[in-house]
Motif scaffolding. Structure first.
Motif, mmCIF file in Angstrom:
data_model
loop_
_atom_site.group_PDB
_atom_site.id
_atom_site.type_symbol
_atom_site.label_atom_id
_atom_site.label_comp_id
_atom_site.label_asym_id
_atom_site.label_seq_id
_atom_site.Cartn_x
_atom_site.Cartn_y
_atom_site.Cartn_z
ATOM 1 N N ALA A 81 -11.294 14.211 84.224
ATOM 2 C CA ALA A 81 -10.242 15.177 83.890
ATOM 3 C C ALA A 81 -9.993 15.166 82.383
ATOM 4 C CB ALA A 81 -8.960 14.840 84.640
ATOM 5 N N GLY A 82 -10.022 16.344 81.786
ATOM 6 C CA GLY A 82 -9.862 16.404 80.342
ATOM 7 C C GLY A 82 -9.247 17.711 79.872
ATOM 8 N N TYR A 83 -8.694 17.649 78.679
ATOM 9 C CA TYR A 83 -8.090 18.830 78.048
ATOM 10 C C TYR A 83 -8.389 18.762 76.561
ATOM 11 C CZ TYR A 83 -4.487 21.915 76.137
ATOM 12 O OH TYR A 83 -3.828 22.887 75.439
ATOM 13 N N LEU A 84 -9.051 19.791 76.046
ATOM 14 C CA LEU A 84 -9.483 19.789 74.656
ATOM 15 C C LEU A 84 -8.357 20.104 73.680
ATOM 16 C CD1 LEU A 84 -12.185 19.390 73.114
ATOM 17 C CD2 LEU A 84 -12.452 21.879 73.169
ATOM 18 N N GLN A 100 0.163 16.673 75.641
ATOM 19 C CA GLN A 100 -0.669 17.143 76.756
ATOM 20 C C GLN A 100 -2.084 16.575 76.655
ATOM 21 O OE1 GLN A 100 -0.871 21.393 77.221
ATOM 22 N NE2 GLN A 100 -1.967 21.265 79.165
ATOM 23 N N ILE A 101 -2.630 16.569 75.455
ATOM 24 C CA ILE A 101 -3.975 16.038 75.260
ATOM 25 C C ILE A 101 -4.029 14.557 75.624
ATOM 26 C CG2 ILE A 101 -5.755 15.529 73.539
ATOM 27 C CD1 ILE A 101 -4.761 18.075 72.052
ATOM 28 N N LEU A 134 -18.171 12.492 72.087
ATOM 29 C CA LEU A 134 -18.681 12.203 70.751
ATOM 30 C C LEU A 134 -17.537 12.167 69.743
ATOM 31 C CD1 LEU A 134 -21.143 11.886 68.827
ATOM 32 C CD2 LEU A 134 -21.185 14.388 68.678
ATOM 33 N N ALA A 135 -16.493 12.955 70.016
ATOM 34 C CA ALA A 135 -15.324 12.987 69.130
ATOM 35 C C ALA A 135 -14.673 11.622 69.016
ATOM 36 C CB ALA A 135 -14.310 14.011 69.647
ATOM 37 N N GLY A 136 -14.724 10.840 70.094
ATOM 38 C CA GLY A 136 -14.112 9.519 70.085
ATOM 39 C C GLY A 136 -14.888 8.507 69.273
ATOM 40 N N LYS A 137 -16.158 8.756 69.053
ATOM 41 C CA LYS A 137 -16.981 7.855 68.253
ATOM 42 C C LYS A 137 -16.947 8.211 66.774
ATOM 43 C CE LYS A 137 -20.878 6.323 69.563
ATOM 44 N NZ LYS A 137 -22.313 6.243 69.910
ATOM 45 N N GLU A 138 -16.977 9.516 66.478
ATOM 46 C CA GLU A 138 -17.135 9.934 65.100
ATOM 47 C C GLU A 138 -15.900 10.596 64.511
ATOM 48 O OE1 GLU A 138 -20.731 12.116 64.553
ATOM 49 O OE2 GLU A 138 -21.960 10.449 65.223
ATOM 50 N N GLY A 139 -15.018 11.103 65.364
ATOM 51 C CA GLY A 139 -13.866 11.835 64.866
ATOM 52 C C GLY A 139 -14.294 13.220 64.412
ATOM 53 N N LEU A 140 -13.744 14.247 65.057
ATOM 54 C CA LEU A 140 -14.141 15.606 64.731
ATOM 55 C C LEU A 140 -12.983 16.371 64.097
ATOM 56 C CD1 LEU A 140 -16.198 16.639 67.895
ATOM 57 C CD2 LEU A 140 -17.026 15.685 65.740
ATOM 58 N N PRO A 141 -13.197 17.004 62.950
ATOM 59 C CA PRO A 141 -12.141 17.808 62.340
ATOM 60 C C PRO A 141 -11.747 18.961 63.255
ATOM 61 C CG PRO A 141 -14.263 18.244 61.292
ATOM 62 C CD PRO A 141 -14.456 17.054 62.182
ATOM 63 N N ASN A 142 -10.487 19.289 63.221
ATOM 64 C CA ASN A 142 -9.890 20.331 64.047
ATOM 65 C C ASN A 142 -9.728 19.930 65.508
ATOM 66 O OD1 ASN A 142 -9.718 22.243 61.865
ATOM 67 N ND2 ASN A 142 -11.902 22.624 62.117
ATOM 68 N N LEU A 143 -10.147 18.709 65.824
ATOM 69 C CA LEU A 143 -9.922 18.132 67.160
ATOM 70 C C LEU A 143 -9.429 16.695 66.979
ATOM 71 C CD1 LEU A 143 -13.080 19.406 69.099
ATOM 72 C CD2 LEU A 143 -10.725 20.186 69.412
ATOM 73 N N VAL A 144 -8.461 16.524 66.120
ATOM 74 C CA VAL A 144 -8.029 15.190 65.705
ATOM 75 C C VAL A 144 -7.400 14.409 66.856
ATOM 76 C CG1 VAL A 144 -6.465 13.923 64.188
ATOM 77 C CG2 VAL A 144 -7.792 15.843 63.290
ATOM 78 N N VAL A 145 -6.479 15.022 67.569
ATOM 79 C CA VAL A 145 -5.794 14.299 68.650
ATOM 80 C C VAL A 145 -6.754 14.059 69.808
ATOM 81 C CG1 VAL A 145 -3.835 14.317 70.239
ATOM 82 C CG2 VAL A 145 -3.585 15.278 67.951
ATOM 83 N N TYR A 146 -7.592 15.024 70.098
ATOM 84 C CA TYR A 146 -8.609 14.828 71.132
ATOM 85 C C TYR A 146 -9.540 13.691 70.748
ATOM 86 C CZ TYR A 146 -12.540 15.857 74.241
ATOM 87 O OH TYR A 146 -13.536 15.763 75.180
ATOM 88 N N SER A 147 -9.888 13.598 69.475
ATOM 89 C CA SER A 147 -10.733 12.500 69.002
ATOM 90 C C SER A 147 -10.045 11.163 69.231
ATOM 91 C CB SER A 147 -11.046 12.683 67.515
ATOM 92 O OG SER A 147 -11.808 13.849 67.281
#
Length: 239
Positions: A81-84, A100-101, A134-147
């Motif tokens: 279960a996930g929310y971007l 929410q994220i 992948l966001a959790g490993k590298e950190g993605l701009p514009n998806l900071v909280v999801y990362s």
């Protein structure tokens, strides 16, 4: 080459299984003989699977979902279960959106695992696969909280695996890059095209490819893997 697995007489719970990666995982387990329970706030019709309305952030709904198993154990848990959230700079985001994220991606995984793990403990065996990013490993701009939430999924996986290493319970994480799902397509053509351009394989991944990795992790062939993070990024991951 199609690889076949045998999961008959095993019960699998897949959260977020109504669509996308979760649906592909649920379908693959069902085709392999598992008794599949899809937990999602959206109803889904999938041959060989039960669909139960469960909000993974609510403990009482998780408990009701488990009660439907009527005393059967849980052999496999896939926390998908996930929310971007919106694709935007952090400074433009709203705290309500952060909650929410974090609630869906991180707290929901904790809540479900907290109730399922005792069942696996009693049985002395089980497989847990947490879907990170992948966001959790590298950190993605514009998806900071999801990362940040995805990084929490990775850390939780590693820590929990060490707590249960006195049993046959295995806990692993899959960290996909961009996969061809509605969640990714909803980001818009420009963003998706940029993701494809950044991919060494020049394409999005297919949900069935992620499902194949998850099934392997839950099979006897992967019995020596625990506390690991498996990329599914088409070569985008840098470490």
């Amino acid at each position: 080459m199609q690889v076949a697995y045998e999961f008959s007489r095993q019960t699998a719970i897949v959260t977020g299984g109504a669509r996308g990666i979760g649906r592909a995982i649920a379908a693959a387990f069902a085709a392999s003989g598992a008794d599949v329970w899809i937990w999602d706030i959206e109803p889904v019709e999938l041959a060989g699977a039960h669909s139960v309305s469960v909000d993974v952030t609510k403990r009482d709904e998780i408990a009701k979902g488990l009660a439907l198993l009527e005393g059967k154990g849980v052999d496999i848990l896939v926390n998908d279960a996930g929310y971007l959230g919106p694709y935007q700079p952090f400074e433009n985001s709203e705290p309500s959106g952060w909650q929410q994220i974090l609630q869906v991606n991180l707290m929901g995984m904790l809540e479900v695992t907290h109730q399922v793990l005792p069942l696996m403990r009693r049985a002395g065996t089980g497989r847990i696969v947490n879907m990170g990013s992948l966001a959790g490993k590298e950190g993605l701009p514009n998806l900071v909280v999801y990362s940040a939430a995805s990084a929490g999924v990775i850390a939780f996986t590693k820590a929990l695996s060490r707590e249960v290493n006195d049993t046959d319970i295995r806990v692993n994480c899959v960290a996909p890059g961009p996969i061809d799902t509605r969640m990714i397509r909803d980001l818009g053509n420009e963003t998706v095209d940029a993701m494809i351009t950044a991919s060494p394989l020049s394409r999005l991944g297919d949900p069935s490819e992620v499902a194949a990795l998850v099934l392997w992790l839950c099979s006897d062939a992967s019995a020596f893997n625990t506390g690991a993070v498996f990329d599914m990024s088409g070569g985008r991951a840098r470490y």
